[in-house]
Design a protein around this motif. Sequence first.
Motif, PDB file in Angstrom:
ATOM      1  N   MET A  32       0.748  -1.247   0.138  1.00  0.00           N
ATOM      2  CA  MET A  32      -0.022   0.093  -0.047  1.00  0.00           C
ATOM      3  C   MET A  32       0.829   1.251  -0.037  1.00  0.00           C
ATOM      4  O   MET A  32       1.995   1.294   0.774  1.00  0.00           O
ATOM      5  CB  MET A  32      -0.875   0.094   1.282  1.00  0.00           C
ATOM      6  N   GLY A  33       0.466   2.291  -0.766  1.00  0.00           N
ATOM      7  CA  GLY A  33       1.119   3.587  -1.029  1.00  0.00           C
ATOM      8  C   GLY A  33       0.181   4.550  -0.370  1.00  0.00           C
ATOM      9  O   GLY A  33      -0.981   4.723  -0.860  1.00  0.00           O
ATOM     10  N   PRO A  57       7.057  15.993   9.885  1.00  0.00           N
ATOM     11  CA  PRO A  57       7.922  17.134  10.324  1.00  0.00           C
ATOM     12  C   PRO A  57       8.781  18.059   9.499  1.00  0.00           C
ATOM     13  O   PRO A  57       8.874  19.017   9.421  1.00  0.00           O
ATOM     14  CB  PRO A  57       8.452  16.934  11.818  1.00  0.00           C
ATOM     15  N   CYS A  58       9.357  16.996   8.729  1.00  0.00           N
ATOM     16  CA  CYS A  58      10.670  17.482   7.791  1.00  0.00           C
ATOM     17  C   CYS A  58       9.933  17.814   6.452  1.00  0.00           C
ATOM     18  O   CYS A  58      10.691  18.611   5.611  1.00  0.00           O
ATOM     19  CB  CYS A  58      11.627  16.528   7.609  1.00  0.00           C
ATOM     20  N   GLY A  59       8.602  17.396   6.046  1.00  0.00           N
ATOM     21  CA  GLY A  59       7.968  17.735   4.821  1.00  0.00           C
ATOM     22  C   GLY A  59       7.066  16.662   4.204  1.00  0.00           C
ATOM     23  O   GLY A  59       6.723  15.869   5.194  1.00  0.00           O
ATOM     24  N   LYS A  60       6.781  16.575   3.217  1.00  0.00           N
ATOM     25  CA  LYS A  60       6.146  15.497   2.412  1.00  0.00           C
ATOM     26  C   LYS A  60       6.904  14.390   2.129  1.00  0.00           C
ATOM     27  O   LYS A  60       7.880  14.240   1.953  1.00  0.00           O
ATOM     28  CB  LYS A  60       4.980  16.125   1.233  1.00  0.00           C
ATOM     29  N   ALA A  61       6.056  13.081   2.224  1.00  0.00           N
ATOM     30  CA  ALA A  61       6.732  11.942   2.019  1.00  0.00           C
ATOM     31  C   ALA A  61       5.608  10.894   1.188  1.00  0.00           C
ATOM     32  O   ALA A  61       4.489  10.979   1.395  1.00  0.00           O
ATOM     33  CB  ALA A  61       7.174  11.125   3.364  1.00  0.00           C
ATOM     34  N   VAL A  84      16.697 -18.969  -2.859  1.00  0.00           N
ATOM     35  CA  VAL A  84      15.688 -19.191  -1.942  1.00  0.00           C
ATOM     36  C   VAL A  84      14.918 -17.987  -2.008  1.00  0.00           C
ATOM     37  O   VAL A  84      15.352 -16.609  -1.947  1.00  0.00           O
ATOM     38  CB  VAL A  84      16.630 -19.019  -0.507  1.00  0.00           C
ATOM     39  N   SER A  85      13.624 -18.094  -1.858  1.00  0.00           N
ATOM     40  CA  SER A  85      12.638 -16.947  -1.784  1.00  0.00           C
ATOM     41  C   SER A  85      12.412 -16.774  -0.528  1.00  0.00           C
ATOM     42  O   SER A  85      12.072 -17.574   0.278  1.00  0.00           O
ATOM     43  CB  SER A  85      11.429 -17.599  -2.546  1.00  0.00           C
ATOM     44  N   ILE A  86      12.162 -15.492  -0.105  1.00  0.00           N
ATOM     45  CA  ILE A  86      11.510 -15.204   1.457  1.00  0.00           C
ATOM     46  C   ILE A  86      10.731 -14.063   1.110  1.00  0.00           C
ATOM     47  O   ILE A  86      10.826 -13.294   0.054  1.00  0.00           O
ATOM     48  CB  ILE A  86      12.963 -14.602   2.233  1.00  0.00           C
ATOM     49  N   ILE A  87       9.922 -13.792   2.042  1.00  0.00           N
ATOM     50  CA  ILE A  87       8.953 -12.611   2.116  1.00  0.00           C
ATOM     51  C   ILE A  87       9.402 -11.579   3.197  1.00  0.00           C
ATOM     52  O   ILE A  87       9.459 -12.302   4.314  1.00  0.00           O
ATOM     53  CB  ILE A  87       7.300 -13.029   2.494  1.00  0.00           C
ATOM     54  N   LEU A  88       9.581 -10.402   2.776  1.00  0.00           N
ATOM     55  CA  LEU A  88       9.866  -9.522   3.942  1.00  0.00           C
ATOM     56  C   LEU A  88       8.748  -8.471   4.048  1.00  0.00           C
ATOM     57  O   LEU A  88       8.161  -7.948   3.171  1.00  0.00           O
ATOM     58  CB  LEU A  88      11.157  -8.901   3.382  1.00  0.00           C
ATOM     59  N   GLN A  89       8.661  -8.107   5.367  1.00  0.00           N
ATOM     60  CA  GLN A  89       7.757  -7.028   5.482  1.00  0.00           C
ATOM     61  C   GLN A  89       8.552  -5.909   5.623  1.00  0.00           C
ATOM     62  O   GLN A  89       9.729  -5.731   6.245  1.00  0.00           O
ATOM     63  CB  GLN A  89       7.199  -7.260   6.893  1.00  0.00           C
ATOM     64  N   GLN A  90       8.014  -4.811   4.704  1.00  0.00           N
ATOM     65  CA  GLN A  90       9.099  -3.502   4.400  1.00  0.00           C
ATOM     66  C   GLN A  90       8.194  -2.298   4.635  1.00  0.00           C
ATOM     67  O   GLN A  90       6.981  -2.299   4.230  1.00  0.00           O
ATOM     68  CB  GLN A  90       9.689  -3.770   3.272  1.00  0.00           C
ATOM     69  N   LEU A  91       8.891  -1.496   5.114  1.00  0.00           N
ATOM     70  CA  LEU A  91       8.342   0.271   4.892  1.00  0.00           C
ATOM     71  C   LEU A  91       9.490   0.849   4.000  1.00  0.00           C
ATOM     72  O   LEU A  91      10.566   0.924   4.557  1.00  0.00           O
ATOM     73  CB  LEU A  91       8.230   0.848   6.162  1.00  0.00           C
ATOM     74  N   GLN A  92       8.953   1.471   3.030  1.00  0.00           N
ATOM     75  CA  GLN A  92      10.094   2.552   2.356  1.00  0.00           C
ATOM     76  C   GLN A  92       9.249   3.756   2.350  1.00  0.00           C
ATOM     77  O   GLN A  92       8.173   4.142   1.836  1.00  0.00           O
ATOM     78  CB  GLN A  92      10.357   1.698   1.094  1.00  0.00           C
ATOM     79  N   ALA A  93       9.932   4.749   2.623  1.00  0.00           N
ATOM     80  CA  ALA A  93       9.457   6.324   2.800  1.00  0.00           C
ATOM     81  C   ALA A  93      10.568   7.041   1.601  1.00  0.00           C
ATOM     82  O   ALA A  93      11.570   7.119   1.754  1.00  0.00           O
ATOM     83  CB  ALA A  93       9.589   6.757   4.099  1.00  0.00           C
ATOM     84  N   THR A  97      14.250   2.879   4.599  1.00  0.00           N
ATOM     85  CA  THR A  97      13.661   1.661   4.454  1.00  0.00           C
ATOM     86  C   THR A  97      13.926   0.851   5.986  1.00  0.00           C
ATOM     87  O   THR A  97      14.954   0.642   6.383  1.00  0.00           O
ATOM     88  CB  THR A  97      14.502   1.056   3.236  1.00  0.00           C
ATOM     89  N   VAL A  98      12.704   0.097   6.068  1.00  0.00           N
ATOM     90  CA  VAL A  98      12.982  -0.650   7.396  1.00  0.00           C
ATOM     91  C   VAL A  98      12.239  -1.979   6.947  1.00  0.00           C
ATOM     92  O   VAL A  98      11.180  -1.900   6.303  1.00  0.00           O
ATOM     93  CB  VAL A  98      11.983  -0.181   8.560  1.00  0.00           C
ATOM     94  N   LEU A  99      12.986  -3.042   7.122  1.00  0.00           N
ATOM     95  CA  LEU A  99      12.525  -4.460   6.596  1.00  0.00           C
ATOM     96  C   LEU A  99      12.802  -5.575   7.635  1.00  0.00           C
ATOM     97  O   LEU A  99      13.764  -5.378   8.455  1.00  0.00           O
ATOM     98  CB  LEU A  99      13.037  -4.678   5.322  1.00  0.00           C
TER      99      LEU A  99
END
Length: 208
Positions: free
Chosen positions: A114-115, A121-125, A147-156, A175-177
């Motif tokens: 989802m996006g 505080p520093c601006g738009k993202a 090897v296939s893996i599924i990672l949960q990720q947040l990228q701003a 990026t946090v994963l």
Amino acid sequence: MNFNVPAGYLALPVGMTLQDAREMVLRHASVAGREDASNEQAVAQAVANLHNLSQGLRFAGTMYAGFYLHEYEGQLSLGSLTVAAQPVSYGAAGIAVAGMVSAFGQRGRGSQVMGRPFDLPCGKAAVFTGEFPYVIPGSDLSQRQDVSIILQQLQAFIPIPREAVGGQDGMAVVTVLTPSRAHWELYARHAVEVLRSLEFDGVDSRPV
């Protein structure tokens, strides 16, 4: 650019020299009591891998890279955090953020990602969260099988104000994963801490 690193992360030096990489490999092998600390071939391979990774982070504009490996809710939890800055032409920040979210919406329908646009505080993202499939090539693994893996990720993606970079366009990427999907609440808190603390030099942040 300044930001808080959540407690518990161990930094991976960015842009290490071969000598730096060798010293780090030998230090960690020694602490862990690894027999391969005296195996020159194993050490050389580990040094090359670490040096390539560290230099790759530098070329990607990485300002910070770290990993988290601790017990959480009775289980071992692993995650990573990177903060990078890249020269990217974006025009107006608000339009750029809306465009990224819209473009992803057109391409990513039916995906687990989802996006959304956010005001930080520093601006738009433009912030994207969800499950991302990754394939690790067998050539990088001892078993020689992909090897296939599924990672949960947040990228701003945060447009960097031009006054912070001498009038140039730039984009900050946080990026946090984690493969520990059951622990995502922990890593989401880490991401929020980084994003709320992010500041650009010479630019006043506003409370949100």
